[in-house]
Design a protein around this motif. Structure first.
Motif, short mmCIF file in Angstrom:
data_model
loop_
_atom_site.label_atom_id
_atom_site.label_comp_id
_atom_site.label_asym_id
_atom_site.label_seq_id
_atom_site.Cartn_x
_atom_site.Cartn_y
_atom_site.Cartn_z
N ARG A 260 133.71 4.44 136.02
CA ARG A 260 135.07 4.10 135.59
C ARG A 260 135.14 4.02 134.05
O ARG A 260 136.13 4.43 133.44
N ILE A 261 134.08 3.51 133.44
CA ILE A 261 134.05 3.41 131.98
C ILE A 261 133.88 4.80 131.35
O ILE A 261 134.56 5.14 130.38
N ILE A 262 133.01 5.60 131.94
CA ILE A 262 132.80 6.96 131.39
C ILE A 262 134.07 7.80 131.55
O ILE A 262 134.45 8.54 130.64
N ASP A 263 134.78 7.63 132.67
CA ASP A 263 136.07 8.33 132.83
C ASP A 263 137.03 7.94 131.71
O ASP A 263 137.81 8.76 131.22
N HIS A 264 136.97 6.67 131.32
CA HIS A 264 137.88 6.23 130.26
C HIS A 264 137.45 6.81 128.90
O HIS A 264 138.30 7.19 128.10
N ILE B 23 149.44 2.49 126.93
CA ILE B 23 149.50 3.57 127.95
C ILE B 23 148.08 4.00 128.33
O ILE B 23 147.75 4.16 129.50
N LEU B 24 147.25 4.13 127.31
CA LEU B 24 145.86 4.57 127.57
C LEU B 24 145.08 3.48 128.33
O LEU B 24 144.38 3.79 129.30
N ALA B 25 145.21 2.25 127.90
CA ALA B 25 144.50 1.14 128.57
C ALA B 25 144.92 1.06 130.04
O ALA B 25 144.09 0.81 130.92
N ARG B 26 146.20 1.28 130.33
CA ARG B 26 146.72 1.21 131.70
C ARG B 26 145.99 2.16 132.65
O ARG B 26 145.77 1.85 133.82
N GLN B 27 145.58 3.31 132.10
CA GLN B 27 144.92 4.31 132.97
C GLN B 27 143.51 3.87 133.36
O GLN B 27 142.97 4.32 134.36
N GLY B 28 142.93 2.96 132.57
CA GLY B 28 141.62 2.41 132.92
C GLY B 28 141.76 1.30 133.95
O GLY B 28 141.10 1.27 134.98
N SER B 29 142.65 0.37 133.65
CA SER B 29 142.98 -0.72 134.58
C SER B 29 144.42 -1.13 134.28
O SER B 29 144.76 -1.39 133.12
N GLY B 30 145.23 -1.18 135.32
CA GLY B 30 146.66 -1.43 135.11
C GLY B 30 146.94 -2.64 134.22
O GLY B 30 147.61 -2.53 133.19
N SER B 31 146.38 -3.78 134.60
CA SER B 31 146.70 -5.01 133.87
C SER B 31 146.18 -4.98 132.43
O SER B 31 146.61 -5.79 131.60
N SER C 54 157.28 -0.77 134.44
CA SER C 54 156.56 0.09 135.39
C SER C 54 156.73 1.57 135.04
O SER C 54 155.79 2.34 135.16
N GLY C 55 157.92 1.96 134.58
CA GLY C 55 158.16 3.34 134.15
C GLY C 55 158.18 4.33 135.30
O GLY C 55 157.93 3.99 136.45
N SER C 56 158.46 5.60 134.94
CA SER C 56 158.54 6.63 135.98
C SER C 56 157.56 7.77 135.68
O SER C 56 157.48 8.74 136.40
N SER C 57 156.82 7.63 134.57
CA SER C 57 155.83 8.65 134.19
C SER C 57 154.78 7.92 133.38
O SER C 57 154.97 6.76 133.00
N SER C 58 153.68 8.61 133.07
CA SER C 58 152.63 7.93 132.32
C SER C 58 153.15 7.40 130.98
O SER C 58 152.85 6.28 130.58
#
Ligand code: DP6
Length: 326
Positions: free
Chosen positions: A70-74, A131-139, A153-157
């Protein structure tokens, strides 16, 4: 190409539980939180040609393959944005027990995002970092801006990010975190989010959200602690009802959690302005006024099974710092 960031954990008063887009981590509803002053992650990231692969280490904790990935994906997300291919070393430490529902993934991914972006040479603004942090973990997106925060919440990234509603000094409240369990939870929040749809109460939860969000924002604006506390407490129970009625059911509460919940109701009857909220774990966050810290601690210490108490003030968001971990 080395940078370090310090990121606070955050406590949500209106929670993120369930997603409308799993891959982009778009939450089903907006959420509202406060950054915590005494629970944080510090992370150093260095990109260097000297590394032949990504090296990821968590001080004081064994990391399993899934967490490492998960960290490497980020790191890959950061590398893609920065248009670099260089491997990195990541060293991270929490000043609190990980995986017990004290939002370790929030502070963890916020710190990794801000340190990683800085180390890569990218220049991103607060919204882009969120936006970038959200993709790693929402909160984690809520740990980026200062103080009291709203995640749209939005409708797109690009439209799903957090921003400051009010600065840390806005409300004279504290979060007294009562730790009853330090062990890692069996079902992670990442997994829990995917189970929400199986609860017969989930639809009802979502349908009441708009109204609840409107009311709590108004209470914050008015500095109306009573309404704010009542909404927060009911919201925590609402989320845990969905958890306990999911299939498979998730029971995060322990007898100690329940003991604190019942005590809070008694203390309120005695005149103490105090409310609780609970994330994906057994530990209880007691929300009270600054002037009532001593009274609360005295009462809390009498309850059986309390393993630790952390007093948090509302805090700033994620910042880079000059002291590196290596
Ligand atoms: C109960 O942000 O940990 O704390 O996006 O899968 O990393 P992932 O989930 P996470 O979920 C947080 C759940 C919560 C509520 C909240 O903080 O809003």
């Amino acid at each position: 190409m080395k940078a370090t960031a310090k990121a606070p954990a955050n406590i949500a008063f209106i929670k993120y539980w369930g997603r409308k887009n799993e891959i982009l981590r778009l939450p089903a509803n907006d959420s509202i939180s406060m950054n915590l002053s005494e629970v944080f992650t510090i992370t150093t990231v260095e990109f260097s040609e000297g590394y032949e692969k990504d090296e990821v280490e968590h001080i004081g904790k064994e990391m399993d393959k899934k967490e490492e990935k998960r960290i490497i994906d980020h790191l890959d997300r950061i590398r893609n944005l920065a248009k670099i291919k260089t491997f990195a070393k990541v060293l991270t430490k929490n000043n609190f027990p990980t995986g017990t529902g004290i939002a370790s993934s929030a502070s963890g991914f916020a710190a990794l995002t801000v340190a990683g972006v800085e180390a890569s040479g990218l220049k991103l603004n607060e919204r882009q970092l969120s936006i970038l942090a959200r993709q790693g973990s929402g909160s984690a997106c809520r740990s980026v801006p200062d103080g009291f925060v709203e995640w749209k919440s939005g409708s797109s990234s690009n439209s799903s990010y957090a921003h400051t509603l009010f600065p840390p000094g806005w409300l004279n409240i504290v979060d007294i975190l009562a730790i009853v369990e330090k062990k890692t939870k069996k079902i992670s929040s990442s997994e829990g989010h995917t189970l929400t749809g199986s609860s017969p109460f989930y639809k009802a939860r979502i349908s009441g959200m708009k109204d609840k969000l409107k009311k709590i924002k108004q209470a914050l604006l008015n500095k109306d602690f009573k309404t704010f506390g009542e909404i927060s407490e009911a919201e925590a129970v609402n989320m845990h009802t969905v958890m306990m009625t999911s299939c498979p059911a998730i029971y995060y509460w322990t007898p100690e959690t329940m003991r604190i919940i019942l005590s809070v109701a008694e203390w309120r009857e005695e005149g103490l302005p105090i409310y609780f909220t609970i994330d994906a774990g057994p530990n209880v966050h007691l929300i009270t006024l600054f002037e009532d810290i001593d009274k609360t601690i005295r009462r809390l210490k009498k309850i059986e099974g309390i393993k630790g108490i952390i007093i948090n003030k509302p805090a700033e968001g994620t910042k880079t710092i000059n002291t590196h971990l290596f």
